[in-house]
Design a protein around this motif. Structure first.
Motif, PDB file in Angstrom:
ATOM      1  N   ASP A 196      37.120  58.194  -6.649  1.00  0.00           N
ATOM      2  CA  ASP A 196      35.926  58.897  -6.204  1.00  0.00           C
ATOM      3  C   ASP A 196      36.086  59.547  -4.831  1.00  0.00           C
ATOM      4  N   ASN A 197      37.149  59.197  -4.115  1.00  0.00           N
ATOM      5  CA  ASN A 197      37.257  59.645  -2.733  1.00  0.00           C
ATOM      6  C   ASN A 197      37.344  61.155  -2.585  1.00  0.00           C
ATOM      7  N   THR A 198      38.024  61.829  -3.500  1.00  0.00           N
ATOM      8  CA  THR A 198      38.192  63.272  -3.389  1.00  0.00           C
ATOM      9  C   THR A 198      36.845  63.967  -3.307  1.00  0.00           C
ATOM     10  N   VAL A 199      35.969  63.698  -4.264  1.00  0.00           N
ATOM     11  CA  VAL A 199      34.649  64.325  -4.292  1.00  0.00           C
ATOM     12  C   VAL A 199      33.803  63.859  -3.117  1.00  0.00           C
ATOM     13  N   MET A 200      33.791  62.564  -2.852  1.00  0.00           N
ATOM     14  CA  MET A 200      32.945  62.010  -1.792  1.00  0.00           C
ATOM     15  C   MET A 200      33.319  62.559  -0.425  1.00  0.00           C
ATOM     16  N   VAL A 201      34.614  62.638  -0.147  1.00  0.00           N
ATOM     17  CA  VAL A 201      35.061  63.121   1.156  1.00  0.00           C
ATOM     18  C   VAL A 201      34.681  64.581   1.359  1.00  0.00           C
ATOM     19  N   HIS A 202      34.877  65.407   0.338  1.00  0.00           N
ATOM     20  CA  HIS A 202      34.553  66.823   0.465  1.00  0.00           C
ATOM     21  C   HIS A 202      33.048  67.048   0.598  1.00  0.00           C
ATOM     22  N   ILE A 203      32.256  66.293  -0.136  1.00  0.00           N
ATOM     23  CA  ILE A 203      30.804  66.431  -0.012  1.00  0.00           C
ATOM     24  C   ILE A 203      30.348  65.968   1.364  1.00  0.00           C
ATOM     25  N   ARG A 204      30.924  64.888   1.867  1.00  0.00           N
ATOM     26  CA  ARG A 204      30.564  64.404   3.200  1.00  0.00           C
ATOM     27  C   ARG A 204      30.888  65.457   4.262  1.00  0.00           C
ATOM     28  N   LYS A 205      32.056  66.086   4.140  1.00  0.00           N
ATOM     29  CA  LYS A 205      32.440  67.099   5.127  1.00  0.00           C
ATOM     30  C   LYS A 205      31.569  68.344   5.003  1.00  0.00           C
TER      31      LYS A 205
ATOM     32  N   LYS B   8      28.483  70.372   7.708  1.00  0.00           N
ATOM     33  CA  LYS B   8      28.414  71.785   8.078  1.00  0.00           C
ATOM     34  C   LYS B   8      27.084  72.433   7.702  1.00  0.00           C
ATOM     35  N   ILE B   9      26.419  71.925   6.655  1.00  0.00           N
ATOM     36  CA  ILE B   9      25.231  72.636   6.174  1.00  0.00           C
ATOM     37  C   ILE B   9      23.926  71.867   6.360  1.00  0.00           C
ATOM     38  N   GLU B  10      23.994  70.579   6.640  1.00  0.00           N
ATOM     39  CA  GLU B  10      22.773  69.775   6.736  1.00  0.00           C
ATOM     40  C   GLU B  10      22.377  69.538   8.195  1.00  0.00           C
ATOM     41  N   ALA B  11      21.077  69.638   8.478  1.00  0.00           N
ATOM     42  CA  ALA B  11      20.579  69.306   9.812  1.00  0.00           C
ATOM     43  C   ALA B  11      20.805  67.829  10.104  1.00  0.00           C
ATOM     44  N   ASP B  12      20.624  66.995   9.083  1.00  0.00           N
ATOM     45  CA  ASP B  12      20.856  65.558   9.188  1.00  0.00           C
ATOM     46  C   ASP B  12      21.685  65.129   7.981  1.00  0.00           C
ATOM     47  N   PRO B  13      23.020  65.051   8.133  1.00  0.00           N
ATOM     48  CA  PRO B  13      23.890  64.720   6.995  1.00  0.00           C
ATOM     49  C   PRO B  13      23.547  63.394   6.323  1.00  0.00           C
ATOM     50  N   SER B  14      22.953  62.459   7.062  1.00  0.00           N
ATOM     51  CA  SER B  14      22.592  61.172   6.474  1.00  0.00           C
ATOM     52  C   SER B  14      21.315  61.263   5.643  1.00  0.00           C
ATOM     53  N   ASN B  15      20.591  62.356   5.800  1.00  0.00           N
ATOM     54  CA  ASN B  15      19.376  62.602   5.016  1.00  0.00           C
ATOM     55  C   ASN B  15      19.402  64.052   4.540  1.00  0.00           C
ATOM     56  N   PRO B  16      20.315  64.367   3.623  1.00  0.00           N
ATOM     57  CA  PRO B  16      20.579  65.766   3.257  1.00  0.00           C
ATOM     58  C   PRO B  16      19.413  66.468   2.577  1.00  0.00           C
ATOM     59  N   GLN B  17      19.242  67.731   2.937  1.00  0.00           N
ATOM     60  CA  GLN B  17      18.201  68.564   2.338  1.00  0.00           C
ATOM     61  C   GLN B  17      18.715  69.308   1.116  1.00  0.00           C
ATOM     62  N   PHE B  18      19.968  69.775   1.187  1.00  0.00           N
ATOM     63  CA  PHE B  18      20.498  70.647   0.137  1.00  0.00           C
ATOM     64  C   PHE B  18      21.282  69.881  -0.943  1.00  0.00           C
ATOM     65  N   ILE B  19      22.347  69.204  -0.562  1.00  0.00           N
ATOM     66  CA  ILE B  19      23.144  68.449  -1.534  1.00  0.00           C
ATOM     67  C   ILE B  19      22.699  66.996  -1.474  1.00  0.00           C
ATOM     68  N   GLN B  20      21.896  66.627  -2.441  1.00  0.00           N
ATOM     69  CA  GLN B  20      21.277  65.310  -2.430  1.00  0.00           C
ATOM     70  C   GLN B  20      21.990  64.356  -3.386  1.00  0.00           C
TER      71      GLN B  20
ATOM     72  N   TRP C 145      21.093  58.511  -6.884  1.00  0.00           N
ATOM     73  CA  TRP C 145      21.704  57.190  -6.903  1.00  0.00           C
ATOM     74  C   TRP C 145      22.015  56.710  -8.319  1.00  0.00           C
ATOM     75  N   GLY C 146      23.234  56.231  -8.477  1.00  0.00           N
ATOM     76  CA  GLY C 146      23.673  55.722  -9.763  1.00  0.00           C
ATOM     77  C   GLY C 146      24.191  56.791 -10.706  1.00  0.00           C
ATOM     78  N   ILE C 147      24.050  58.072 -10.308  1.00  0.00           N
ATOM     79  CA  ILE C 147      24.494  59.160 -11.187  1.00  0.00           C
ATOM     80  C   ILE C 147      25.483  60.085 -10.478  1.00  0.00           C
ATOM     81  N   GLY C 148      25.028  60.745  -9.414  1.00  0.00           N
ATOM     82  CA  GLY C 148      25.904  61.698  -8.747  1.00  0.00           C
ATOM     83  C   GLY C 148      25.178  62.519  -7.704  1.00  0.00           C
ATOM     84  N   TYR C 149      25.236  63.853  -7.845  1.00  0.00           N
ATOM     85  CA  TYR C 149      24.685  64.756  -6.843  1.00  0.00           C
ATOM     86  C   TYR C 149      23.965  65.925  -7.500  1.00  0.00           C
ATOM     87  N   LYS C 150      23.059  66.548  -6.719  1.00  0.00           N
ATOM     88  CA  LYS C 150      22.419  67.777  -7.150  1.00  0.00           C
ATOM     89  C   LYS C 150      22.115  68.646  -5.938  1.00  0.00           C
ATOM     90  N   PHE C 151      22.010  69.958  -6.163  1.00  0.00           N
ATOM     91  CA  PHE C 151      21.648  70.893  -5.107  1.00  0.00           C
ATOM     92  C   PHE C 151      20.167  71.219  -5.214  1.00  0.00           C
TER      93      PHE C 151
END
Length: 237
Positions: free
Chosen positions: A196-205, A209-221, A224-230
C-alpha cells in the motif's frame, strides 16, 4: 515526441548492460552512469524522457540524486531497490520517484514498467511539461495540464509527473470511491500492487501541495475501510 532517451544509473555493470540491451531492443536511446555523480552530470548535458535510478550507488546515492533531479525536472523516475531496504524505498517515493521495482527483478517487468511510464507521459515533453493545453477547474483548484501545475486558491504549485497523473485521475472521477488497488491499476498501469505504500506515499505528498490542512483534506478524502475519493465543485467560469 521524437526519439525516446533513457538514462540508466547503476553501479552494477551486469544490471546496466542487461537493461541497456533490452531497452535498446525497444528502440530507445540509452545512456548509462556508474554512480550518482555521473548521472547528474549526464542529466545536465542531455534531455531524457525517463530515468532509471539504483538506490545504492557510490559517491551520491539514488535518494540524493532523485532529490536533486526533482528540484529541476518532472521527468518520470523509476527506482531500483533491494527488497530489504523498505525504508529507502518509501523515502524514494516520498521525494518524487514515480515507480519502483525490487531486485532481483524480471527484465520483462522492468521493460513493461518503463513502457507504462512512457505511455502515461507521452503528452509530456522531455522537460516534463505537458503539450496538452487543457485544464480542469474546480472551486479553489485548477489543474493546468499545459504547465504541469495546480493552482490552489490563486497560488501555483508545481507537481511531479506522477502527482499530475494521480490528481488528474481523481479530478476526472469526482465523488467516486477507489480502493488503493484501483488507484494503482489506473495510475501506475499495473493490475498488481506490491504493497500500500506506493499509493499512500504519493497521496500524502500530493495532499501537502493541494490541501490547506493535509490532516483534514478538502479535496482528496479518505473513505475509511475502502480507499479515497475526490470532492470538488466544478467551476463553470
Amino acid at each position: 515526441m521524437g526519439d525516446i532517451r533513457v538514462l540508466i544509473a547503476d553501479d552494477d555493470q551486469e544490471i546496466r548492460d542487461l537493461l541497456k540491451k533490452y531497452l535498446e531492443r525497444e528502440m530507445y536511446e540509452i545512456d548509462v552512469a556508474v554512480n550518482g555523480e555521473e548521472a547528474l552530470q549526464l542529466f545536465e548535458q542531455n534531455k531524457y524522457n525517463l530515468i532509471i535510478l539504483d538506490l545504492m550507488m557510490p559517491r551520491i546515492d539514488g535518494i540524493e540524486v532523485c532529490r536533486r533531479l526533482r528540484d529541476k525536472t518532472n521527468v518520470p523516475i523509476l527506482m531500483l531497490t533491494a527488497k530489504d531496504h523498505e525504508t529507502d524505498k518509501i523515502v524514494g517515493l516520498s521525494i518524487g520517484a514515480d515507480d519502483y521495482i525490487t531486485k532481483p527483478f524480471s527484465i520483462n517487468e522492468v521493460v513493461a514498467r518503463v513502457k507504462a511510464l512512457l505511455r502515461r507521459f507521452m503528452v509530456l515533453g522531455s522537460d516534463g511539461i505537458s503539450l496538452d493545453s487543457s485544464s480542469l477547474k474546480f472551486k479553489g483548484l485548477t489543474l493546468d495540464l499545459k504547465k504541469c501545475t495546480v493552482i490552489i486558491r490563486g497560488e501555483e504549485r508545481s507537481l511531479t509527473a506522477k502527482e499530475l497523473e494521480l490528481l488528474k485521475f481523481f479530478v476526472t472521477h469526482p465523488e467516486q470511491v477507489f480502493t488503493k488497488t484501483q488507484v494503482f491499476r489506473n495510475v501506475w498501469g499495473s493490475a498488481y500492487i506490491e504493497d500500500d505504500n506506493t499509493v499512500m506515499v504519493h497521496i500524502r505528498k500530493l495532499r501537502k501541495k493541494i490541501e490547506a490542512d493535509p490532516s483534514n483534506p478538502q479535496f482528496i478524502q479518505t473513505v475509511w475501510g475502502i480507499g479515497y475519493k475526490f470532492v470538488g465543485e466544478k467551476d463553470e467560469n
